[in-house]
Design an enzyme around this catalytic site. Structure first.
Site, PDB file in Angstrom:
ATOM      1  N   HIS A 140      -6.983  -4.704   3.518  1.00 52.92           N
ATOM      2  CA  HIS A 140      -6.176  -5.748   4.678  1.00 52.92           C
ATOM      3  C   HIS A 140      -5.033  -6.517   3.885  1.00 52.92           C
ATOM      4  O   HIS A 140      -5.818  -7.430   3.818  1.00 52.92           O
ATOM      5  CB  HIS A 140      -6.444  -5.700   5.966  1.00 52.92           C
ATOM      6  CG  HIS A 140      -5.939  -6.109   7.038  1.00 52.92           C
ATOM      7  ND1 HIS A 140      -5.156  -7.240   7.345  1.00 52.92           N
ATOM      8  CD2 HIS A 140      -5.675  -5.435   8.572  1.00 52.92           C
ATOM      9  CE1 HIS A 140      -4.708  -7.205   8.463  1.00 52.92           C
ATOM     10  NE2 HIS A 140      -4.999  -6.505   9.140  1.00 52.92           N
TER      11      HIS A 140
ATOM     12  N   ASP B 202     -15.321  -7.762   4.920  1.00 49.92           N
ATOM     13  CA  ASP B 202     -14.108  -7.570   6.295  1.00 49.92           C
ATOM     14  C   ASP B 202     -14.887  -6.377   7.024  1.00 49.92           C
ATOM     15  O   ASP B 202     -15.098  -4.939   6.407  1.00 49.92           O
ATOM     16  CB  ASP B 202     -13.149  -7.395   5.953  1.00 49.92           C
ATOM     17  CG  ASP B 202     -11.963  -7.123   6.798  1.00 49.92           C
ATOM     18  OD1 ASP B 202     -12.895  -6.954   7.809  1.00 49.92           O
ATOM     19  OD2 ASP B 202     -11.421  -6.824   6.804  1.00 49.92           O
TER      20      ASP B 202
ATOM     21  N   GLN C 124     -13.201  -3.327  10.917  1.00 44.02           N
ATOM     22  CA  GLN C 124     -13.244  -1.203  10.709  1.00 44.02           C
ATOM     23  C   GLN C 124     -14.853  -0.789  11.041  1.00 44.02           C
ATOM     24  O   GLN C 124     -14.940   0.073  11.599  1.00 44.02           O
ATOM     25  CB  GLN C 124     -12.442  -0.961  10.478  1.00 44.02           C
ATOM     26  CG  GLN C 124     -10.892  -1.020  10.178  1.00 44.02           C
ATOM     27  CD  GLN C 124     -10.115  -1.102  11.108  1.00 44.02           C
ATOM     28  OE1 GLN C 124     -10.761   0.004  12.244  1.00 44.02           O
ATOM     29  NE2 GLN C 124      -8.644  -1.673  11.978  1.00 44.02           N
TER      30      GLN C 124
ATOM     31  N   LYS D 262     -10.919  -4.924  18.251  1.00 47.38           N
ATOM     32  CA  LYS D 262     -11.659  -3.340  17.646  1.00 47.38           C
ATOM     33  C   LYS D 262     -12.661  -3.283  18.635  1.00 47.38           C
ATOM     34  O   LYS D 262     -12.827  -1.777  17.762  1.00 47.38           O
ATOM     35  CB  LYS D 262     -11.853  -4.038  16.433  1.00 47.38           C
ATOM     36  CG  LYS D 262      -9.659  -4.350  15.953  1.00 47.38           C
ATOM     37  CD  LYS D 262      -9.921  -3.866  14.539  1.00 47.38           C
ATOM     38  CE  LYS D 262      -8.649  -4.817  13.569  1.00 47.38           C
ATOM     39  NZ  LYS D 262      -7.365  -4.376  14.262  1.00 47.38           N
TER      40      LYS D 262
ATOM     41  N   CYS E 250      -0.555  -3.407   7.758  1.00 46.95           N
ATOM     42  CA  CYS E 250      -1.165  -4.416   7.153  1.00 46.95           C
ATOM     43  C   CYS E 250      -2.005  -4.163   5.322  1.00 46.95           C
ATOM     44  O   CYS E 250      -2.672  -4.500   5.127  1.00 46.95           O
ATOM     45  CB  CYS E 250      -1.198  -5.646   7.856  1.00 46.95           C
ATOM     46  SG  CYS E 250      -0.395  -5.791   9.457  1.00 46.95           S
TER      47      CYS E 250
END
Length: 422
Positions: free
Chosen positions: A137, A214, A217, A240, A380
């Site tokens: 991202h 990261d 997700q 999220k 993104c």
């Protein structure tokens, strides 16, 4: 909705779960039932989270850590209680390793800036290298580009295979003795790819590089154990994972947080201040300057309670079954090409695709007219689109309340799109 789906073991009781999410009852465009498949962008919020936010504002609203009156003490207890919940959710060794930010982007920027200002042995400078991947991202690309530009460090990255996996064939050549930090996504937001954490972390540790993950997700969809993945920093965001917008998390190893300098200065992050110099509070407050996102943290705590009550293992099993079904059905759509892994193995619940020569924005607009909400664009993650020679994709992404019937609706909607554009 017609369906050719077989029995799907592992599904949650979505009929019961969906009752907790008021927005899923909406009808749009002349009475069409909302089919929400944009969960990788943001999830919907259950009543339990909405109620926690309302109760905070109606009963406990005050600034934290600074007052001795009842409301201030209640607000502080709720805010710090949310930190306890998040620490338990990710299996952090200490609650003081959990830093609240406004989103994952801020968390990653915080790490990049800390390392740019740090003393040895953590300092990033012109003699060092930063390693990322081509599937990141933008939030995990741009901060490192800025750091490289500011310090003279060399930015390197892993490429992608044709099927949407990381190409680690040159692992030892990309991560070298000069590598200071390796930052990568646990799960791709555009392709759903689940990356091989152990292999990357092993190599990074061999050269004493810091590892930043990261998990934006990952945290909403699977068990996230910061001790098990052996990273040094892990970033994710609340919106999220059934929480409010405006709240993110950075987890970092205690010894690193003690040694590294703060990024933002102001109230709350200090110990003493004079006109000549200041000393800083211990972590996590050292990195939380000013009035924090109090209500948002309370909402995130409620979201953690909600997800934990269902069970992250159960949520992961539900999404794995649903994603496998979706991949199978989408591959039967003529002229449709999935960008990323073509099976449910080692992939999350986001599926990006292109439909013939129909522009993704047109696909998304016509689907919306059918009541189906998907995401279109480069998500993104423009380098991924460049890698595969496409201008953009359509992305459908699922969550704990998504159903096989919604997959069927998507497939039928895509058939309508194909017919619409002839």
């Amino acid at each position: 909705m017609t369906s050719s789906r077989p029995g799907l073991p592992g599904l949650l009781d979505t009929e019961a779960i969906r009752k907790d999410f008021p927005v899923l009852d909406r009808q749009i465009h002349d009475g069409k039932r909302l089919v929400y498949l944009d969960n990788a962008a943001t999830s919907q919020k259950p009543r339990q989270v909405l109620d926690a936010l309302n109760t905070y504002y109606e009963r406990h609203n005050a600034n934290v850590h600074r007052g001795v009156h009842v409301l201030a003490e209640e607000a502080t207890a709720l805010y710090e209680g949310a930190r306890d919940k998040v620490a338990a959710f990710v299996n952090a060794p200490s609650r003081d390793e959990v830093i609240f930010t406004k989103n994952a982007s801020e968390s990653l920027n915080l790490v990049a800036n800390m390392l740019g200002w740090a003393d040895e042995p953590y300092r990033v400078d012109h003699e060092t290298e930063i390693v990322i991947t081509e599937m990141e991202h933008h939030s995990n690309i741009v901060p490192w580009q800025l750091l490289a530009q500011r310090t003279g460090a060399k930015l390197k990255w892993f490429g992608l295979t044709d099927d949407g996996r990381l190409d680690l064939s040159n692992l030892d050549e990309v991560i070298t003795e000069k590598t200071k930090v390796v930052s990568f996504t646990l799960v791709s937001n555009i392709m759903g790819t689940v990356n091989p954490v152990e292999e990357i972390v092993r190599r990074a540790q061999e050269v004493n590089a810091l590892v930043v993950v990261d998990a934006s997700q990952a945290a909403p969809h699977m068990v996230l154990d910061v001790q098990a993945i052996q990273a040094d920093f892990v970033a994710f965001t609340g919106h999220k994972m059934c929480g409010p917008t405006g709240i993110g998390v950075l987890w970092g190893r205690q010894e690193l947080l003690e040694d590294l300098p703060p990024f933002l200065g102001g109230g709350e992050m200090i110990e003493t201040v004079s006109m000549h110099s200041s000393t800083y509070a211990p972590a996590p407050h050292k990195f939380e300057a000013g009035t924090p996102p109090i209500a948002q943290a309370v909402g995130l705590g409620a979201a953690v309670d909600y997800l934990s009550g269902i069970g992250m293992d159960a949520i992961a099993a539900h999404e794995h079954a649903l994603t496998g079904y979706a991949v199978q059905r989408l591959q039967d759509v003529p002229d449709l090409r999935i960008i990323g892994p073509g099976t449910a193995e080692d992939r999350g619940a986001a599926i990006s695709f292109v439909l013939g020569d129909i522009h993704p924005h047109d696909v998304g607009q016509v689907l919306d007219e059918q009541g189906i909400a998907v995401r279109v664009g480069h998500h993104c993650a423009r380098p991924v689109c460049l890698r595969y020679g496409i201008p953009a994709t359509t992305r459908a992404s699922f969550y704990l309340y998504s159903t096989p019937a919604e997959v069927d609706a998507l497939v039928e909607g895509l058939e309508y799109v194909r017919n619409f554009f002839g």
